[in-house]
Design an enzyme around this catalytic site. Structure first.
Site, PDB file in Angstrom:
ATOM      1  N   CYS A 283      39.500  67.679  41.509  1.00 43.52           N
ATOM      2  CA  CYS A 283      40.197  67.428  40.227  1.00 43.52           C
ATOM      3  C   CYS A 283      40.247  65.954  39.875  1.00 43.52           C
ATOM      4  O   CYS A 283      40.310  65.600  38.706  1.00 43.52           O
ATOM      5  CB  CYS A 283      41.623  67.940  40.224  1.00 43.52           C
ATOM      6  SG  CYS A 283      42.083  69.158  41.385  1.00 43.52           S
ATOM      7  N   GLU A 380      36.408  69.410  31.489  1.00 40.07           N
ATOM      8  CA  GLU A 380      36.259  69.257  32.933  1.00 40.07           C
ATOM      9  C   GLU A 380      35.043  70.055  33.402  1.00 40.07           C
ATOM     10  O   GLU A 380      35.018  71.277  33.307  1.00 40.07           O
ATOM     11  CB  GLU A 380      37.519  69.742  33.649  1.00 40.07           C
ATOM     12  CG  GLU A 380      37.511  69.460  35.130  1.00 40.07           C
ATOM     13  CD  GLU A 380      38.814  69.854  35.812  1.00 40.07           C
ATOM     14  OE1 GLU A 380      39.185  69.202  36.801  1.00 40.07           O
ATOM     15  OE2 GLU A 380      39.453  70.828  35.354  1.00 40.07           O
TER      16      GLU A 380
END
Length: 481
Positions: A283, A380
């Site tokens: 992440c 993302e």
């Protein structure tokens, strides 16, 4: 190894059948793991509720509870190589990462929080009422659902489970259905360590199991690491049920700012490490690069040479530096976004296609000429896809900070510079939970971890995790009565 559910100290069959888990390096099935149903989830939560106030658990003295966590850490060390190989087979990460990061990191988290058990204190406070003694107590939140992701399943479970147990909570663990195997093995080790029945429970299955825990009326706190989209669903389910406490560590789109005065070789090495660790399935991976225009060509050439030299292969191969992506579905997601980058006009420098082999391999990919509004700068990707853009050396730092902050996310950021003023201004201005200067984004158990904006709520690790897993009770005693 058992692939059943663990409820109230017993391994039991799942009511919802079974799900396969795959080796991403070969696309072959490793195991079939139980799929929990509503009755299983209810039983696990009920077992955790019974254990919460039991004499066997709540009655333990702090040194006794600490001894259990130290024992669990020792067992992780004793099974270090077994756990590392299992993590690599199920998740795909290179075996060196499994050993050094996942397994060693898990053991150290349990030792760190074992040390905290005997140091959780309240305070006495001078209040304005006469003849009144006021003090605070730290008490466990209660039944905690720990919902973990597929990218670092063992270590991320450890950084949730260790503080939860250190503060005398009970838990129901739900790992990702994509990578459940080291979680199952860790739960076995909690049993061997001697945790009382019902303190640790395990329900495996797909996202529906996480949804059951999110909306469960008898879960007091849910800690989740994963996508922002699922985090929003969890938040809504919590609000619509019992308004349980929620801790969320969600998505990221970390910027890396490389100043004109930066050591380019160090920046290239650090950014390769920060963007390709675990094949970019992190992440906090740096995926947006802002490089001073004067240094752009040098940076891109060295970056391309560096990622091009990475050895791609199965994680169990000791020479592998870049393993497969975790699943076929995820590889398709990465491939789709690379295609969008091409379609929107980004210039492909290297990569952009699958690697050869039977597994879910994808070549590290670099785009240049990227504009801030492009999809690969905003969504993302969660893969080894690097988007490079530049800024002029006479741009104001405030403009650069604005560009770095032009995202819904705010988990991590990196800054590369020799100038302390530049480092401080960027660190202060970038809206992220962690800013790493001249180093890749690597969390540590003693420092807070969490994000701004859509990257989450709350902080994990360090003493901040003690806050997440305790309630603060205020006690007032009128001794003049």
């Amino acid at each position: 190894m058992p692939t059943r559910l663990f409820i109230d100290g017993e391994w039991t069959e799942a009511s919802g059948g079974a799900l396969p888990t795959y080796d991403p390096a070969s696309a072959t099935v490793i195991e079939e793991v139980g799929a929990a149903g509503q009755a299983d989830v209810d039983a696990a939560v009920a077992a955790a509720r019974r254990a919460l106030d039991s004499a066997e658990w709540a009655g333990l003295l702090p040194p006794q509870r600490a001894a259990l966590l130290f024992r669990l850490a020792d067992l992780i060390d004793q099974h270090h190589e077994e756990l590392a190989q299992l993590e690599t087979r199920d998740q795909g990460q290179p075996i060196g990462i499994s050993r050094q990061v996942s397994v060693s990191g898990a053991a150290e988290h349990f030792r760190y929080y074992a040390g905290w058990v005997t140091k959780i204190q309240g305070t006495t406070n001078p209040v304005s009422f006469p003849d009144t003694f006021h003090y605070t107590r730290r008490e466990p939140v209660g039944v905690n659902a720990l919902v973990t992701p597929w990218n670092f399943p063992l270590m991320i479970l450890a950084w949730k489970l260790a503080p939860a147990l250190a503060t005398a909570n009970t838990v129901v663990i739900k790992p990702s259905e994509v990578t459940p195997l080291t979680t199952i093995r860790l739960v076995e080790l909690t049993q061997e360590a001697g945790f009382p029945r019902g303190v640790v429970n395990l329900v495996t299955g797909d996202g529906s199991v996480g949804a059951m825990l999110s909306s469960h009326m008898d879960v007091d706190h849910l800690s989740y690491t994963g996508s922002t989209a699922v985090g929003k669903l969890i938040t809504k389910a919590s609000a619509d049920s019992n308004l349980k406490r929620v801790t969320l560590e969600l998505g990221g789109k970390a910027p890396s700012v490389i100043a004109a005065d930066a050591d380019i070789d160090a920046a290239v090495g650090g950014n390769i490490a920060g963007s390709t660790l675990n094949s970019g399935q992190v992440c906090a991976a740096c995926t947006r690069f802002y490089i001073d225009k004067k240094r752009e060509q040098e940076f891109v050439e060295k970056l391309a040479a560096g990622v091009g030299s990475l050895r791609i292969g199965p994680g169990l191969d000791e020479s592998t530096q870049l393993g497969p992506l975790v699943s076929e579905r995820h590889r398709d997601h990465v491939e789709r976004l690379v295609g969008v980058g091409r379609d929107e006009g980004a210039e492909l420098v290297v990569g952009g296609q699958r690697s050869d082999g039977d597994g879910y391999f994808y070549n590290p990919t670099i785009f240049t000429g990227v504009r801030d509004e492009m999809t690969i700068m905003r969504e993302e990707v969660f893969g080894p896809v690097l988007a490079v853009t530049s800024y002029e050396d006479d741009d104001e730092l405030t403009d650069l900070i604005t560009r770095a902050n032009d995202t819904q996310y705010g988990l991590a950021a990196m800054v590369w510079t020799r100038d302390i003023k530049t480092a401080q201004r960027l660190s202060a201005g970038i809206k992220a939970g962690g800013v790493f200067v001249n180093m890749p984004a690597i969390p540590d158990m003693a420092a807070p971890w969490g994000g701004y904006k859509a990257s989450g709520w709350g902080r994990e690790m360090g003493p901040w995790a003690i806050d997440a897993y305790t309630e603060l009770k205020s006690v007032w005693v009128n001794y003049g009565y």
